[in-house]
Design a protein around this motif. Structure first.
Motif, PDB file in Angstrom:
ATOM      1  N   ASP A 127      38.446  43.207  44.109  1.00  0.00           N
ATOM      2  CA  ASP A 127      39.583  43.789  44.841  1.00  0.00           C
ATOM      3  C   ASP A 127      40.667  42.734  45.005  1.00  0.00           C
ATOM      4  N   ASP A 154      43.577  47.194  39.596  1.00  0.00           N
ATOM      5  CA  ASP A 154      44.494  47.037  40.720  1.00  0.00           C
ATOM      6  C   ASP A 154      43.997  45.893  41.613  1.00  0.00           C
ATOM      7  N   HIS A 195      44.565  42.484  43.929  1.00  0.00           N
ATOM      8  CA  HIS A 195      45.511  41.766  44.792  1.00  0.00           C
ATOM      9  C   HIS A 195      45.349  40.263  44.548  1.00  0.00           C
ATOM     10  N   ASN A 233      55.450  40.683  39.641  1.00  0.00           N
ATOM     11  CA  ASN A 233      55.536  41.712  40.672  1.00  0.00           C
ATOM     12  C   ASN A 233      56.617  42.733  40.298  1.00  0.00           C
ATOM     13  N   LYS A 292      54.301  45.233  38.603  1.00  0.00           N
ATOM     14  CA  LYS A 292      53.879  45.740  39.934  1.00  0.00           C
ATOM     15  C   LYS A 292      52.589  45.083  40.433  1.00  0.00           C
ATOM     16  N   VAL A 293      52.346  43.837  40.004  1.00  0.00           N
ATOM     17  CA  VAL A 293      51.164  43.134  40.522  1.00  0.00           C
ATOM     18  C   VAL A 293      51.379  42.879  42.016  1.00  0.00           C
ATOM     19  N   ARG A 294      50.353  43.178  42.802  1.00  0.00           N
ATOM     20  CA  ARG A 294      50.443  42.925  44.258  1.00  0.00           C
ATOM     21  C   ARG A 294      50.058  41.461  44.518  1.00  0.00           C
ATOM     22  N   HIS A 319      51.379  49.114  47.271  1.00  0.00           N
ATOM     23  CA  HIS A 319      51.836  49.246  45.888  1.00  0.00           C
ATOM     24  C   HIS A 319      53.349  49.326  45.875  1.00  0.00           C
TER      25      HIS A 319
END
Ligand code: NAD
Ligand code: USQ
Length: 405
Positions: free
Chosen positions: A92, A137, A139, A204, A208-210, A292
């Motif tokens: 995660d 996805d 983080h 990012n 869209k990388v968190r 997101h």
């Protein structure tokens, strides 16, 4: 919750891995042991007797029943191992500590400058590219530094990453924008951290990388409740002129009867955080992941600021140590004020450990317990910021700056 800890054998990474494991996370560590190899290069070792990784992990299993898996590879070089691990483990969160972190080491010679840049920038870019390629996805939580801002302000508090600016256009309109706080690195090491920031902003925006980037101050202390559970879990304590940081150095110097080495006037003000707060902040950062589509979340991970000569006085008052004002080997402002915003962590519930909490005594006790392991010859800081020290102290495989591992 699954968490991959890159650089999990290090001073911050090891106690973080244990803290997250105890909090219930499934933890996997990656480390290429480059930090232990750098100790070999510098002919010094941690003041505390840190154990080999397999011994550490077995001790943790015995103490808690928790398994931590460990992979030895170079994040900056072994991209496909990193990618496969991300796909297999599907974390995660990835906590990224895997960089060369000492400013003096990064300034020792052209080799050390090139190694630090190659290692740190490739490690960060590999993490981001692998997260994107994995399609997962994940983080990314990165350990950055307060040093990206420089240590001065125009009288205001240093904000958490972004600066609101107003621009006047040619036709007289006023446009307000938030930009990354202007980068102002003070060493090649700090420069790599300012470049990491651009990589995070780019991945990012594009993918869209968190990302959470933690701008951490100087970490002091050694032990956390987890590392105290068994002698074999003890954390690293760097004291030498390259890797030892100022407060831990002063406490160790007092313990071995060495005059406290204040650089210059000691008017440098810096931000500090105790190692027990570091591990708690990382847990909070994981729990409070950006949504997101949210821009890179930047938090100032520090709890108090101090002037170096004031720290020397505090340590001297507690221990009776004498203070030596030595020529400053670094190229830095002799005096600066520093005001830092750190509201986000406080609002998440961080209750800071400060110098007043009594832990100075605990660090002093550790330093006294292992004082006989100290090599006094390694205490002075010899890395000269301004010297053309090309070739000084080159490792044997000096041609290739790609790894110290
Ligand atoms: P450390 O050197 O003790 O730990 C870093 C770990 O990463 C080491 O175990 C090293 O072997 C590993 N590593 C380095 N490059 C690697 C690579 N390419 N592949 C795999 N492993 C690699 O440093 P630390 O004090 O634990 O710092 C961790 C992070 O926190 C660093 O990025 C540092 O910039 C940041 N930070 C540290 C402090 C501090 O006072 N210690 C303060 C602010 C920020
Ligand atoms: N200093 C002394 N005497 C010493 C050692 C240091 O006066 O014996 C002075 C230095 O000249 C400097 C200040 O203390 O002005 C801090 O030096 P440091 O070695 O404690 O910390 P620094 O080089 O800034 O680096 C450390 C970590 C780095 C992290 C950074 C956070 O090694 O990974 O990024 O702290 S910050 O300082 O906020 O940029």
């Amino acid at each position: 919750m699954r968490v991959l800890v890159l650089g999990g054998d290090g001073f911050c990474g090891w106690p973080t891995a244990l803290h997250l494991s105890e909090a219930g996370a499934e933890v996997v560590i990656v480390d290429n042991l480059s930090r232990r190899n750098i100790d070999n290069e510098l002919e010094v070792s941690s003041l505390t007797p840190i154990q080999p990784m397999r011994v550490r992990l077995a001790a943790w299993r015995e103490a808690t029943g928790n398994e931590i898996d460990y992979h030895r590879f170079d994040v900056a070089q072994h991209y496909y191992r990193l990618l496969s691990l991300l796909r297999e483990f599907a974390p995660d969160a990835v906590v990224h500590f895997a960089e060369q972190r000492a400013a003096p080491y990064s300034m020792k010679s052209s080799w050390h400058k090139r190694y630090t840049v190659t290692n740190n920038l490739n490690a960060t870019n590999n993490v981001l590219a692998a997260v994107v390629e994995s399609g997962l996805d994940i983080h990314v939580v990165h350990l950055g530094t307060m040093g990206v801002y420089g240590y001065g302000t125009a009288g205001m508090k240093i904000p958490e990453g972004y600066l609101r600016v107003e621009i006047r256009t040619d036709d007289g309109r006023r446009i307000e924008q938030e930009i990354l706080y202007p980068a102002n690195p003070g060493s090649v090491y700090h420069m790599t951290k300012t470049q990491d920031q651009l990589a995070f902003a780019y991945y990012n925006k594009n993918d869209k990388v968190r990302v959470t980037d933690l701008h951490q101050g100087i970490v002091w202390g050694t032990q956390t409740p987890q590392t105290q559970r068994d002698d074999r879990l003890i954390n690293r304590f760097d004291y030498d002129g390259d890797y030892g940081t100022v407060l831990n150095r002063f406490l160790m110097q007092a313990a071995v009867g060495y005059p406290l080495t204040v650089h210059g006037t000691g008017g440098q003000t810096r931000a500090f955080i105790h190692i027990q707060d570091t591990v708690r902040c990382i847990e909070l950062a994981i729990e409070n992941a950006p949504k997101h589509g949210e821009r890179v979340k930047i938090l100032n991970q520090m709890t108090e600021t101090h002037r170096v000569r004031d720290l020397a006085k505090i340590v001297s008052d507690i221990t009776g140590a004498s203070v030596d004002y030595v020529d400053n080997p670094r190229n830095e402002d002799a005096e600066n004020d520093l005001f830092v915003e750190n509201r986000q962590f406080l609002e998440m519930g961080l209750e800071p450990v400060t110098l007043a909490n009594g832990l100075l005594t605990e660090v002093t006790e550790i330093a006294q317990k292992y004082a006989e392991r100290c090599d006094r010859d390694k205490i002075p800081a010899r890395s000269q910021w301004r010297a053309a020290s090309v070739g000084a102290g080159l490792p044997a495989d000096a041609d290739q700056p790609s790894t110290a591992g």
